[in-house]
Design a protein around this motif. Structure first.
Motif, PDB file in Angstrom:
ATOM      1  N   UNK A   1       0.842  -1.165   0.000  1.00 52.70           N
ATOM      2  CA  UNK A   1       0.000   0.000   0.000  1.00 52.70           C
ATOM      3  C   UNK A   1       0.888   1.228   0.000  1.00 52.70           C
ATOM      4  N   UNK A   2       0.359   2.322  -0.473  1.00 49.42           N
ATOM      5  CA  UNK A   2       1.088   3.582  -0.548  1.00 49.42           C
ATOM      6  C   UNK A   2       0.340   4.628   0.269  1.00 49.42           C
ATOM      7  N   UNK A   3       1.092   5.377   1.074  1.00 54.18           N
ATOM      8  CA  UNK A   3       0.525   6.447   1.887  1.00 54.18           C
ATOM      9  C   UNK A   3       1.195   7.748   1.457  1.00 54.18           C
ATOM     10  N   UNK A   4       0.398   8.751   1.098  1.00 48.71           N
ATOM     11  CA  UNK A   4       0.928  10.045   0.669  1.00 48.71           C
ATOM     12  C   UNK A   4       0.166  11.168   1.353  1.00 48.71           C
ATOM     13  N   UNK A   5       0.808  12.326   1.440  1.00 52.87           N
ATOM     14  CA  UNK A   5       0.139  13.495   2.000  1.00 52.87           C
ATOM     15  C   UNK A   5      -0.982  13.955   1.079  1.00 52.87           C
ATOM     16  N   UNK A   6      -2.050  14.434   1.657  1.00 53.64           N
ATOM     17  CA  UNK A   6      -3.159  14.964   0.868  1.00 53.64           C
ATOM     18  C   UNK A   6      -2.722  16.254   0.172  1.00 53.64           C
ATOM     19  N   UNK A   7      -3.378  16.561  -0.959  1.00 54.82           N
ATOM     20  CA  UNK A   7      -3.110  17.825  -1.647  1.00 54.82           C
ATOM     21  C   UNK A   7      -3.397  18.978  -0.696  1.00 54.82           C
ATOM     22  N   UNK A   8      -2.554  19.972  -0.744  1.00 51.94           N
ATOM     23  CA  UNK A   8      -2.722  21.131   0.111  1.00 51.94           C
ATOM     24  C   UNK A   8      -1.983  21.036   1.434  1.00 51.94           C
TER      25      UNK A   8
ATOM     26  N   UNK B   1      -6.204   2.718   8.462  1.00 51.03           N
ATOM     27  CA  UNK B   1      -7.055   3.602   9.261  1.00 51.03           C
ATOM     28  C   UNK B   1      -6.598   3.687  10.717  1.00 51.03           C
ATOM     29  N   UNK B   2      -6.108   2.572  11.260  1.00 56.17           N
ATOM     30  CA  UNK B   2      -5.760   2.531  12.677  1.00 56.17           C
ATOM     31  C   UNK B   2      -4.304   2.859  12.975  1.00 56.17           C
TER      32      UNK B   2
ATOM     33  N   UNK C   1      -5.042   9.718   8.627  1.00 55.39           N
ATOM     34  CA  UNK C   1      -6.050  10.037   7.619  1.00 55.39           C
ATOM     35  C   UNK C   1      -6.531  11.483   7.649  1.00 55.39           C
ATOM     36  N   UNK C   2      -6.105  12.249   8.637  1.00 56.46           N
ATOM     37  CA  UNK C   2      -6.413  13.680   8.648  1.00 56.46           C
ATOM     38  C   UNK C   2      -5.613  14.389   7.555  1.00 56.46           C
TER      39      UNK C   2
END
Length: 77
Positions: free
Chosen positions: A1-8, A59-60, A65-66
């Motif tokens: 799985x890949x985790x990236x920062x949200x846009x902005x 999620x945990x 996820x913020x």
């Protein structure tokens, strides 16, 4: 799985990488966003159960996820 920062969301490590690439003479880079990759092996999980299990892990624990998005890609062993 890949985790990236949200846009902005500010990505200082991505900016540092972008600057380093420019200083190395690598031109044409419009922007860099960094992230994390997790390779997780599951024992005997069917694809639907695997997605649910990995989604719960993100999620945990694995993603904030913020400020981060995640995506799950299932591969054959």
């Amino acid at each position: 799985m890949t985790v990236t920062l949200k846009n902005g969301v500010l990505d200082p490590q991505g900016k540092a990488i972008e600057g380093a690439l420019a200083s190395l003479g690598i031109a044409g880079i419009a922007g860099v966003r960094q992230g994390k990759v997790f390779d997780i092996a599951l024992a005997g999980a069917d694809p639907e159960h695997a997605r649910a299990l990995l989604g719960e892990a993100c999620e945990k624990l694995l993603a904030n996820t913020v400020i981060e998005n995640y995506s799950i890609e299932l591969l054959d062993a």
